[in-house]
Design an enzyme around this catalytic site. Structure first.
Site, short mmCIF file in Angstrom:
data_model
loop_
_atom_site.label_atom_id
_atom_site.label_comp_id
_atom_site.label_asym_id
_atom_site.label_seq_id
_atom_site.Cartn_x
_atom_site.Cartn_y
_atom_site.Cartn_z
N ASP A 185 -48.45 39.18 -42.55
CA ASP A 185 -47.43 40.04 -43.38
C ASP A 185 -47.74 39.76 -44.79
OD1 ASP A 185 -45.97 41.79 -42.00
OD2 ASP A 185 -44.39 40.44 -41.26
N LYS B 239 -45.46 47.77 -32.84
CA LYS B 239 -46.58 46.87 -33.11
C LYS B 239 -47.28 46.43 -31.85
CE LYS B 239 -44.37 45.42 -37.33
NZ LYS B 239 -43.27 44.54 -38.36
N GLN C 255 -40.00 39.00 -37.56
CA GLN C 255 -39.54 40.59 -37.89
C GLN C 255 -38.28 40.55 -38.73
OE1 GLN C 255 -41.04 43.69 -37.16
NE2 GLN C 255 -39.42 44.29 -38.48
#
Ligand code: NDP
Length: 283
Positions: free
Chosen positions: A119, A52, A96
């Site tokens: 997200d 990322k 994460q």
């Protein structure tokens, strides 16, 4: 023989368009930035975070990594998120997953400001996806929809079978296929006669986390097969949830693993980060 859907190529196209948008924002004096939180030293999470960060660099998004030790407390993690929520120089926040077992993911997700939740895991953003009025789309399903579009696959009226009902892949995937007028069936670990259902799919999306569980005899001739799974096989090689060798000869189009769904997921994350910057700057 199935046509391979090239997720890498598509992700590069998406990233190029994201880079153009970042440049336009930079020209207005606005920088775009993403905070990435990683707790502990799960090697898979480390790889995802590195990927990322690399993608951010490519498109001109500033990435800020917050690597916290394995024994971080719930309170410490929430405090960091509060700080990042308050920082005007941070547009997107991602934590994460999975978190170490002693941490509760739900309150963490719910602490992230909805307009920084790139997200799209916050219940408010999930709800917006559900009613079809969204700013951010869950990245993996959004990437899969981009794939279908780029391949000219019209979902309307198709029987779409989604195997897996997680909050981050299966459920939002089903919602997006439904919004695109597919007839959607969702399968999970308690589904009876899975094979009978998957064999009816015109479009089969699999997100289970079990290496090669979808076999050739579970797929209809000519089906489009999308494999979100990322697993290791018996030889420790990356593989999906679909037994590629068996399914590829029957499918009309299929995603490989690696090089399929994974890269498009990251591209959509960065697209969401640009959207976050646009919203926060009232543009
Ligand atoms: P979860 O473990 O959260 O969910 C797995 C789902 O599969 C559950 O709904 C479970 O059912 C279902 N399931 C388990 N066993 C079976 C079975 N035998 N038959 C039918 N359904 C079954 O996984 P995720 O959704 O987070 O991830 C799925 C896969 O996708 C993983 O390999 C993961 O690494 C990958 N992934 C890939 C991403 C990418 O960028 N490409 C992003 C996110 C995930 P139940 O609900 O009943 O337990």
């Amino acid at each position: 023989m199935a046509k391979l859907i090239d997720g890498k190529k598509l992700s590069e196209e998406i990233l190029s368009s994201v880079a153009v948008d970042v440049k336009k924002l930079n020209e207005k004096g606005i920088s775009v930035s993403l905070a990435v939180i990683i707790v502990g030293d799960n090697p898979a999470s480390r790889t995802y975070v590195n990927n990322k960060k690399r993608a951010c660099e490519k498109v001109g998004i500033l990435s800020h990594e917050f690597a916290l030790p394995e024994d971080t407390t719930q309170q410490e993690l929430m405090r960091l998120i509060d700080e990042l929520n308050a920082r005007s120089d941070i547009n997107g926040i991602l934590c994460q997953l999975p978190l170490p077992k002693h941490l509760d993911e739900e309150p963490v997700i719910e602490t992230i400001l909805t307009q920084k939740d790139v997200d799209a895991f916050h219940p408010s953003n999930v709800g917006h996806i559900m009613i079809g009025d969204f700013k951010f789309l869950a990245c993996t399903p959004a990437g899969i929809m981009e794939m279908l579009k780029s391949e000219g696959i019209d979902v309307c009226g198709k029987h779409c079978v989604v195997v897996g009902r997680s909050n981050i892949v299966g459920k939002p995937m089903a919602m997006l296929l439904l919004k695109a007028n597919g007839t959607v069936t969702i399968c999970h670990s308690k589904t009876k006669n899975l094979q009978e259902i998957t064999k009816q799919a015109d479009i089969l999306v699999v997100a289970v986390g079990k290496p090669k569980m979808i076999k050739g005899n579970m797929v209809k001739q000519g089906a489009v097969v999308i494999d979100a799974g990322i697993n290791r096989d018996e030889n420790n090689r990356l593989c999906g949830d679909v037994d590629f060798a068996q399914v590829e000869p029957k499918a009309s189009k299929i995603t490989p693993v690696p090089g399929g769904v994974g890269p498009t997921t990251i591209a959509m994350l960065l697209r969401n980060t640009v959207t976050a910057a646009i919203i926060q700057n009232n543009l």
